[in-house]
Design an enzyme around this catalytic site. Structure first.
Site, PDB file in Angstrom:
ATOM      1  N   TRP A  33      12.895   8.039  -0.780  1.00 27.25           N
ATOM      2  CA  TRP A  33      11.699   8.134  -1.438  1.00 27.25           C
ATOM      3  C   TRP A  33      10.310   7.430  -0.233  1.00 27.25           C
ATOM      4  O   TRP A  33      11.198   6.058  -0.659  1.00 27.25           O
ATOM      5  CB  TRP A  33      11.111   8.359  -1.917  1.00 27.25           C
ATOM      6  CG  TRP A  33      10.986   7.152  -3.372  1.00 27.25           C
ATOM      7  CD1 TRP A  33      12.211   6.484  -4.125  1.00 27.25           C
ATOM      8  CD2 TRP A  33      10.452   6.691  -3.862  1.00 27.25           C
ATOM      9  NE1 TRP A  33      11.870   6.208  -4.608  1.00 27.25           N
ATOM     10  CE2 TRP A  33      10.559   5.900  -4.076  1.00 27.25           C
ATOM     11  CE3 TRP A  33       8.826   6.443  -2.824  1.00 27.25           C
ATOM     12  CZ2 TRP A  33      10.135   4.375  -4.768  1.00 27.25           C
ATOM     13  CZ3 TRP A  33       8.046   5.408  -3.719  1.00 27.25           C
ATOM     14  CH2 TRP A  33       8.334   4.579  -4.302  1.00 27.25           C
ATOM     15  N   GLU A  76       3.353  -5.747  -8.933  1.00 30.10           N
ATOM     16  CA  GLU A  76       4.300  -5.138  -7.798  1.00 30.10           C
ATOM     17  C   GLU A  76       3.636  -5.545  -6.264  1.00 30.10           C
ATOM     18  O   GLU A  76       4.342  -6.453  -5.289  1.00 30.10           O
ATOM     19  CB  GLU A  76       4.123  -3.569  -7.460  1.00 30.10           C
ATOM     20  CG  GLU A  76       4.638  -2.963  -8.462  1.00 30.10           C
ATOM     21  CD  GLU A  76       5.929  -2.885  -8.519  1.00 30.10           C
ATOM     22  OE1 GLU A  76       6.836  -3.700  -7.812  1.00 30.10           O
ATOM     23  OE2 GLU A  76       6.487  -2.319  -9.573  1.00 30.10           O
ATOM     24  N   GLU A 111      10.784  -2.566  -3.088  1.00 33.61           N
ATOM     25  CA  GLU A 111      10.210  -2.738  -4.166  1.00 33.61           C
ATOM     26  C   GLU A 111       8.887  -2.939  -3.083  1.00 33.61           C
ATOM     27  O   GLU A 111       7.733  -2.480  -3.702  1.00 33.61           O
ATOM     28  CB  GLU A 111      10.034  -4.916  -3.943  1.00 33.61           C
ATOM     29  CG  GLU A 111      11.914  -4.771  -5.203  1.00 33.61           C
ATOM     30  CD  GLU A 111      11.499  -3.656  -6.691  1.00 33.61           C
ATOM     31  OE1 GLU A 111      10.162  -3.727  -6.983  1.00 33.61           O
ATOM     32  OE2 GLU A 111      11.734  -4.229  -7.549  1.00 33.61           O
ATOM     33  N   HIS A 114       6.973   0.090  -3.606  1.00 35.05           N
ATOM     34  CA  HIS A 114       5.868   0.466  -4.799  1.00 35.05           C
ATOM     35  C   HIS A 114       4.718  -0.225  -4.951  1.00 35.05           C
ATOM     36  O   HIS A 114       3.475   1.192  -5.811  1.00 35.05           O
ATOM     37  CB  HIS A 114       6.795  -0.468  -6.163  1.00 35.05           C
ATOM     38  CG  HIS A 114       8.289   0.160  -6.894  1.00 35.05           C
ATOM     39  ND1 HIS A 114       9.300  -1.134  -6.657  1.00 35.05           N
ATOM     40  CD2 HIS A 114       9.093   0.988  -5.687  1.00 35.05           C
ATOM     41  CE1 HIS A 114      10.410  -0.520  -6.482  1.00 35.05           C
ATOM     42  NE2 HIS A 114      10.301   0.508  -6.566  1.00 35.05           N
ATOM     43  N   GLU A 164      13.887  -6.484 -13.960  1.00 34.88           N
ATOM     44  CA  GLU A 164      14.165  -4.791 -13.085  1.00 34.88           C
ATOM     45  C   GLU A 164      14.019  -3.838 -14.671  1.00 34.88           C
ATOM     46  O   GLU A 164      13.384  -2.673 -14.694  1.00 34.88           O
ATOM     47  CB  GLU A 164      15.257  -5.248 -12.864  1.00 34.88           C
ATOM     48  CG  GLU A 164      15.373  -5.866 -11.564  1.00 34.88           C
ATOM     49  CD  GLU A 164      14.474  -5.218 -10.203  1.00 34.88           C
ATOM     50  OE1 GLU A 164      13.526  -4.392 -10.541  1.00 34.88           O
ATOM     51  OE2 GLU A 164      14.320  -6.018  -8.845  1.00 34.88           O
ATOM     52  N   THR A 167      10.355  -3.482 -15.480  1.00 35.27           N
ATOM     53  CA  THR A 167       8.858  -3.235 -14.918  1.00 35.27           C
ATOM     54  C   THR A 167       9.604  -1.585 -15.465  1.00 35.27           C
ATOM     55  O   THR A 167       9.782  -0.791 -15.183  1.00 35.27           O
ATOM     56  CB  THR A 167       9.377  -3.181 -13.600  1.00 35.27           C
ATOM     57  OG1 THR A 167      10.858  -3.189 -13.060  1.00 35.27           O
ATOM     58  CG2 THR A 167       8.698  -4.616 -13.197  1.00 35.27           C
ATOM     59  N   ASP A 196      13.791   3.141  -9.190  1.00 31.12           N
ATOM     60  CA  ASP A 196      14.613   2.288  -8.217  1.00 31.12           C
ATOM     61  C   ASP A 196      14.897   1.198  -9.443  1.00 31.12           C
ATOM     62  O   ASP A 196      15.261   0.457  -9.382  1.00 31.12           O
ATOM     63  CB  ASP A 196      13.160   1.692  -7.543  1.00 31.12           C
ATOM     64  CG  ASP A 196      13.510   3.199  -6.195  1.00 31.12           C
ATOM     65  OD1 ASP A 196      13.503   3.695  -6.360  1.00 31.12           O
ATOM     66  OD2 ASP A 196      12.019   2.325  -5.294  1.00 31.12           O
ATOM     67  N   GLU A 197      13.525   0.476 -10.399  1.00 28.64           N
ATOM     68  CA  GLU A 197      14.111  -0.146 -10.791  1.00 28.64           C
ATOM     69  C   GLU A 197      15.674  -0.579 -11.799  1.00 28.64           C
ATOM     70  O   GLU A 197      15.772  -1.135 -11.779  1.00 28.64           O
ATOM     71  CB  GLU A 197      12.517  -0.515 -11.890  1.00 28.64           C
ATOM     72  CG  GLU A 197      11.524  -0.433 -11.780  1.00 28.64           C
ATOM     73  CD  GLU A 197      10.839  -1.502 -10.691  1.00 28.64           C
ATOM     74  OE1 GLU A 197      11.889  -2.504 -10.142  1.00 28.64           O
ATOM     75  OE2 GLU A 197       9.507  -1.902 -10.494  1.00 28.64           O
ATOM     76  N   HIS A 200      17.710  -1.457  -9.463  1.00 28.57           N
ATOM     77  CA  HIS A 200      17.902  -2.856  -8.751  1.00 28.57           C
ATOM     78  C   HIS A 200      18.332  -4.131 -10.144  1.00 28.57           C
ATOM     79  O   HIS A 200      19.371  -4.228 -10.306  1.00 28.57           O
ATOM     80  CB  HIS A 200      16.478  -3.645  -8.888  1.00 28.57           C
ATOM     81  CG  HIS A 200      15.852  -3.192  -7.868  1.00 28.57           C
ATOM     82  ND1 HIS A 200      14.600  -2.621  -7.133  1.00 28.57           N
ATOM     83  CD2 HIS A 200      16.791  -2.151  -6.110  1.00 28.57           C
ATOM     84  CE1 HIS A 200      14.362  -2.131  -6.325  1.00 28.57           C
ATOM     85  NE2 HIS A 200      15.416  -1.768  -5.642  1.00 28.57           N
TER      86      HIS A 200
HETATM   87 FE   LIG Z   1      12.234  -4.251  -9.669  1.00 28.62          FE
HETATM   88 FE   LIG Z   2       8.640  -2.689  -8.730  1.00 30.13          FE
END
Ligand SMILES: [Fe+2]
Ligand SMILES: [Fe+2]
Length: 328
Positions: A33, A76, A111, A114, A164, A167, A196-197, A200
């Site tokens: 995305w 971020e 990242e 974000h 991670e 977040t 995503d976090e 990660h």
């Molecule tokens: Fe992150």
């Molecule tokens: Fe992030």
């Protein structure tokens, strides 16, 4: 062999698998995305109507919510600090372009979206003072951070595994709050960031898992070291324009506690998840010193819970320059 050399050797040994780990945990650039997927298309004739809708829906969200969203966005946006820090970790070869530096670059690329998406959303929302926010971001990048990990990959991977997940929790909670207030679009945006976090977090946790498999005592000592000195948040130097270094962080963090986006109980939950994930109780082959470190870690959640239960979060909202109470 010195501890530093052993770490370098371990990093070199693990490096051969980093390409496979990138494939496992990161999404190809062509398919992942992008911020524009969640924002009005400025080339479209519908753009102004869509912006209007964003601004209408933004009216239903309270002051504390905006403070937290702004603080999350600024955190971020200080990505240059995190990338340059990780590039300097022992075993990460920027010049040699080894697997670890490839990981850091690809992770940074993910990242970066974000702060980008949140920044654009906040700009369009009409609810925040962008210039003040921009000044805070510039201050935060200029101030850097001090996370106590040194250039040690073991300590840094404990830190990133923890952060991670932290977040993930905060973006996910913001998504829930936005949804409760009927703001589906913002909710989707924050939920996809939290996804995503989580990926990660899983990646960094696997790095640590792999280090535990080859250097258990030193990995345990590094985990112990990080938890004993406490995990500081990446934005702990946060300040507003004209303020002293760190002066805004506590108020931001109180606000996040007050609306339940990130609390001291979450900190303990993350620690418990890491203890479980790395099967700390089952690690074998530890030196006496590492055994003691393990004991400390296992007892830590209950000790911290007793302290957290006694802590009180101030009820009054602090007036940040980022969000104007007059607009409420
Ligand atoms: Fe992150
Ligand atoms: Fe992030």
């Amino acid at each position: 062999m010195s501890l530093k050399n052993v770490r370098l050797e371990v990093m070199q040994f693990l490096e051969k698998d980093v390409d496979a780990l990138i494939e496992k945990y990161l999404i190809p650039i062509e398919t992942i995305w992008q911020p524009t997927d969640f924002l009005p298309d400025s080339e479209s004739p519908k753009f102004f109507d869509e912006v209007k809708e964003i601004r209408e829906l933004a009216k239903d969200l309270p002051y504390d919510f905006w403070v937290v969203l702004v603080g999350d966005m600024i955190t971020e946006e200080a990505l240059p600090t995190y990338e340059s820090w990780l590039m300097d970790v022992e075993g990460v070869g920027q010049i040699e372009r080894n697997g670890w530096s490839k990981w850091v670059r690809h992770w940074t690329g993910e990242e970066n979206r974000h702060g980008d998406v949140l920044n654009k959303y906040l700009y369009l929302s009409g609810r925040v003072n962008m210039r003040e926010i921009e000044k805070t971001t510039q201050h935060l990048i200029a101030d850097g951070f001090d996370i106590g990990t040194d250039r040690d990959p073991y300590k840094n991977f404990v830190y990133t595994s923890f952060q991670e997940l932290a977040t993930y929790i905060s973006h996910n909670r913001v998504a829930k709050l936005a949804k409760e207030r009927g703001n589906k679009q913002l909710s989707k945006m924050c939920r996809i960031i939290s996804g995503d976090e989580m990926r990660h977090h899983n990646a960094y946790s696997e790095f640590v898992e792999r280090i535990f498999a080859v250097d258990p005592s030193q990995m345990m000592m590094a985990f112990h070291y990080m938890m004993k000195q406490k995990i500081t948040m990446p934005a702990h130097f946060l300040r507003e324009s004209g303020g002293q270094i760190s002066s805004a962080f506590e108020e931001f963090s109180n606000t996040a506690q007050r609306i339940g986006v990130y609390t001291s109980m979450d900190y303990i939950d993350i620690l418990e998840k890491l203890l479980k994930r790395w099967e700390i109780e089952k690690v074998t082959g530890l030196t006496d010193e590492a055994e003691k470190a393990r004991d400390y870690l296992i007892k830590l959640p209950s000790r911290m819970t007793r302290i957290a239960e006694r802590m009180k979060v101030p009820e009054n909202s602090f007036e940040f320059k980022w969000v104007e109470p007059a607009k409420l």
